[in-house]
Structures are given as C-alpha cells and as structure tokens.
Design an enzyme around this catalytic site. Structure first.
Site, PDB file in Angstrom:
ATOM      1  CG  ASP A   1      -6.600   0.336   0.406  1.00 16.67           C
ATOM      2  OD1 ASP A   1      -6.945  -0.857   0.315  1.00 16.67           O
ATOM      3  OD2 ASP A   1      -5.698   0.840  -0.289  1.00 16.67           O
TER       4      ASP A   1
ATOM      5  CE  LYS B   1      -2.485  -6.383  -2.154  1.00 14.30           C
ATOM      6  NZ  LYS B   1      -1.357  -6.574  -3.007  1.00 14.30           N
TER       7      LYS B   1
ATOM      8  CD1 TRP C   1      -0.086   0.237  -0.801  1.00 16.88           C
ATOM      9  CD2 TRP C   1      -0.721   0.742  -2.884  1.00 16.88           C
ATOM     10  NE1 TRP C   1       0.575  -0.597  -1.657  1.00 16.88           N
ATOM     11  CE2 TRP C   1       0.201  -0.316  -2.934  1.00 16.88           C
ATOM     12  CE3 TRP C   1      -1.253   1.226  -4.086  1.00 16.88           C
ATOM     13  CZ2 TRP C   1       0.619  -0.894  -4.136  1.00 16.88           C
ATOM     14  CZ3 TRP C   1      -0.844   0.659  -5.287  1.00 16.88           C
ATOM     15  CH2 TRP C   1       0.075  -0.394  -5.294  1.00 16.88           C
TER      16      TRP C   1
HETATM   17  C1  LIG Z   1      -3.028  -1.475   0.300  1.00 16.65           C
HETATM   18  C2  LIG Z   1      -3.180  -1.440  -1.186  1.00 16.65           C
HETATM   19  N1  LIG Z   1      -4.039  -0.566  -1.745  1.00 16.65           N
HETATM   20  C3  LIG Z   1      -4.206  -0.505  -3.074  1.00 16.65           C
HETATM   21  C4  LIG Z   1      -3.518  -1.325  -3.930  1.00 16.65           C
HETATM   22  C5  LIG Z   1      -3.744  -1.211  -5.408  1.00 16.65           C
HETATM   23  O1  LIG Z   1      -4.498  -2.285  -5.782  1.00 16.65           O
HETATM   24  P1  LIG Z   1      -4.884  -2.596  -7.300  1.00 16.65           P
HETATM   25  O2  LIG Z   1      -3.626  -2.985  -7.995  1.00 16.65           O
HETATM   26  O3  LIG Z   1      -5.876  -3.707  -7.156  1.00 16.65           O
HETATM   27  O4  LIG Z   1      -5.481  -1.377  -7.883  1.00 16.65           O
HETATM   28  C6  LIG Z   1      -2.620  -2.262  -3.410  1.00 16.65           C
HETATM   29  C7  LIG Z   1      -1.866  -3.157  -4.305  1.00 16.65           C
HETATM   30  O5  LIG Z   1      -1.028  -3.919  -3.925  1.00 16.65           O
HETATM   31  C8  LIG Z   1      -2.452  -2.306  -2.011  1.00 16.65           C
HETATM   32  O6  LIG Z   1      -1.596  -3.188  -1.461  1.00 16.65           O
END
Ligand SMILES: Cc1ncc(COP(=O)(O)O)c(C=O)c1O
Length: 367
Positions: free
Chosen positions: A172, A196, A102
């Site tokens: 994030d 989540k 991420w």
């Molecule tokens: C820590 C983290 N950041 C970003 C994301 C990406 O999220 P999205 O699929 O809502 O764009 C995730 C997805 O699991 C994540 O766990």
C-alpha cells in the site's frame, strides 16, 4: 484569498501551477466544445488523457513493460478487499505487517477472504516504528506478504521494502507513491489512492505483476461464480481500466500532476526535495525537548511528520495559532493526537520553512 501553507494529510496540496490551469479544461477541452467532465470516456480526447496518465506513471516509477497499470475507483480501502479477493483461493493464507490503522484495516479484509493474519504488529509500541527483518517470519503457506509503505497516521515509513523471504510482495503506497524511486519489479502488487501525491481523491493506481494478473485469472476460476466484475483485476486489465465509466476528471488531474512531477525532474528530484523538507522539520523537532516526535528515528516518515507537545492544551493552542498564521491542517489524527505535518510532493520547502519559523517562535513564547 491567497493560498495558505497546506499540510493536509489527504486530500492534500496539489501543485499550484497545476491547479491554476484546471479551470480552462473545465470549460473546454481538446477542441471538443465541451469541458473535460462533459465528454465521453470513450472519446479519442479522453483516451489520450488516460493513456497519457498511465504512460507517465510507467515512466516515472520505472514500471516493467510486462506489468499492468490500472486506474480504478473505490480508494485504497477497496484494494484492502480486492487484493485478497484476487490473489487468494478460498481458505488460502496471506501475511500482513501491521504498522497501524491502514495495515489493520487491510488484514481485516484479508481475514474475510481466507487465512489473512498479522505476522508482526507495532500496536504494543504505539506504532512508533516499522519492523526489521528479524522481527517477523513469513509463513510457508502464505501466498503473499502485505505492508504499508508509509503510515500516514503514525508518521512511519519503511526505508526499504520488508524482506518477504521470496514471497510476492504487496504494498500500500497510498501516502508515499512517487515521492522517490521504488523497485516496482520487486513487487507483485502496488496500490495507492491518488489523493496525496498523485492528484484528487476518487482514483486509485494499481500496478500488477504478470504473476498477480495470472493469479487473479486463476482465482476467478476457483471461486464459485467467479469474481464480481467490478472487483476483477483481470477484467479491468482486459478493458484497459474502462470496464465501466472511470473517474474522468480525477484521471485528468492525475495526468496533469504527473506531468508536473516529470517537469520537476521525476521521482529522483522529488526524493531530494522531500528529504530536504523532512530534514528541515526533524532538525527542529530534535532541537529541543519541547517537541516530542512520535516515530523512532530510523522509522521516521518523510511524508507525514508527527509529534506531541507537553500538554494537550499547548497542542490545541499550537494548532489554533498556526492556523491563524496561515499554516493549515496541522492537527494530528485522533489516534495519535498532537501535531501532524504532511509534506507530500506538492508542499514546498518555503511552506516547511514557514512552519519551522512558526515553531521556533511558538516555543520561545510557550516553552
Ligand atoms: C496508507 C493509506 N492506506 C489507505 C488509505 C485509505 O485510503 P482511501 O480513503 O482512499 O480508501 C489511506 C488514507 O489516508 C492511507 O493513508
């Protein structure tokens, strides 16, 4: 069919009592003679829902009054773009801490907007830990420091926000928001996909400090042609998240999930509950060498617990037998392999105890 023990990484388990109530709102909501998905986002009934959701988020997380709280679409992935787009004037620098997938995706988008780069990466160490303050130095020219509070895939989590040397901090929080107390006032931007701990996919919570909002308005003036409307924090703040049609259903469910968190005693109660669940599972992981935890001890996540078994064959057998025993979604992400159990707010201690009992039985047969 009975609900299984759900360890999904996201979209993830929702509180059963909340899910049980949702059907009523689908048929008819707020005396409107139509379901929640069938009424205008400009209606007074929906206004109460979105304002209620934002108020609850403010109360639960202790968001300072002068911060903006937005409910957007596009997931956390959109924020990977939206953060640097709104905070960096062309060519400006931003620093990132790479704790895996991420963070890597976030810095890639920052590099499109300006001089976005990692000042630390855990890649060489298979992303087993988060950095300490001695591991990196924030550049003087950096406008902000970005970190991923909990790495959903590798199962690592910061015990406290990293030291940004006085620079605005961007976080994030997708996989640990509302899992415990957090100092919102120490952050310039916090964002989190809802799927989540907050509700269903399709809604992203974004919390902006007065500095971040002012910065967005300034950057909009500096970028040729301004910012694209749907990516403009300032515009969405002015329009109270309703520049265009929001995800009305998602926001409704999010509001209900936050009501549940408040009923349980808020994020302090969640912290206790999550610590108990994580401790139960890590105690089992530390009991025998048969289990091989991925994260180093002081970087362990309370939300996503990751471990390997002695062979990939045993891992496949573990996942299949667990699944048959009603313990679902335990297969690790492909970049780590092995097993991952996600223990978000809505996962009960009973589910974790059932998992631990299954693990002990499995180890006695296969170990
Ligand atoms: C820590 C983290 N950041 C970003 C994301 C990406 O999220 P999205 O699929 O809502 O764009 C995730 C997805 O699991 C994540 O766990």
């Amino acid at each position: 069919m009975a609900r299984a023990h759900n360890f999904s990484a996201g979209p993830a388990a929702l509180p059963t009592t909340v899910v049980a109530e949702l059907g009523d709102a689908l048929l008819e909501f707020g005396g409107m003679g139509a379901g929640i998905m069938e009424i205008s986002h400009r209606s007074a009934a929906f206004d109460a829902v979105i304002n209620g959701a934002i108020d609850r988020l403010r109360r639960l997380l202790g968001v300072p009054d002068d911060y903006a709280v937005l409910l957007l679409q596009g997931g956390a992935s959109q924020q990977f773009t939206q953060v640097p787009l709104n905070l960096l004037a062309p060519g400006q620098a931003a620093d990132y801490l790479d704790t895996g997938t991420w963070g890597s995706k976030a810095v890639k988008e920052a590099a499109r907007q300006g001089d976005g780069r990692n000042v630390w990466s855990g890649k060489e160490e298979a992303y087993r830990r988060v950095p300490g303050s001695d591991d990196f130095a924030v550049r003087d020219e950096a406008v902000y420091l970005h970190y991923t509070s909990n790495n959903t895939i590798y199962g690592t989590q910061y015990a406290a926000p990293p030291d940004s040397a006085g620079k605005p901090l961007v976080a994030d929080l997708s996989s640990d928001i509302a899992s415990g107390p957090i100092d919102v006032g120490a952050h310039a931007v916090i964002y989190a996909g809802a799927q989540k701990n907050l509700g269903p996919s399709g809604v992203t919570a974004v919390i902006l400090s007065p500095w971040a909002l002012a910065r967005s308005r300034e950057v909009a003036g500096l970028r040729p042609g301004g910012l694209p409307s749907v990516l403009d924090y300032g515009l969405y703040a002015d329009k109270a998240s309703m520049f265009n049609t929001p995800n009305t259903w998602g926001i409704y469910v999010l509001e209900r999930v936050l009501a549940w968190v408040e009923e349980q005693g808020g994020v302090t109660a969640m912290a206790t509950r999550n610590a108990d669940k994580a401790q139960a599972l890590y105690t089992e992981l530390d009991r025998t060498d048969f289990w091989r935890p991925h994260a180093v001890a002081d970087s362990r996540s309370q939300m996503n617990v990751t471990w390997r078994l002695p062979s990939t064959e045993l891992e496949a057998r573990f996942v299949a037998e667990a699944d048959a025993a009603g313990l679902r979604a335990l297969k690790g992400h492909r970049s780590v392999g092995g097993i991952r159990a996600s223990l978000y707010n809505a996962v009960s201690i009973e589910s974790v105890e059932a998992l631990v009992a299954f693990m002990q039985d499995f180890e006695s047969r296969a170990g």
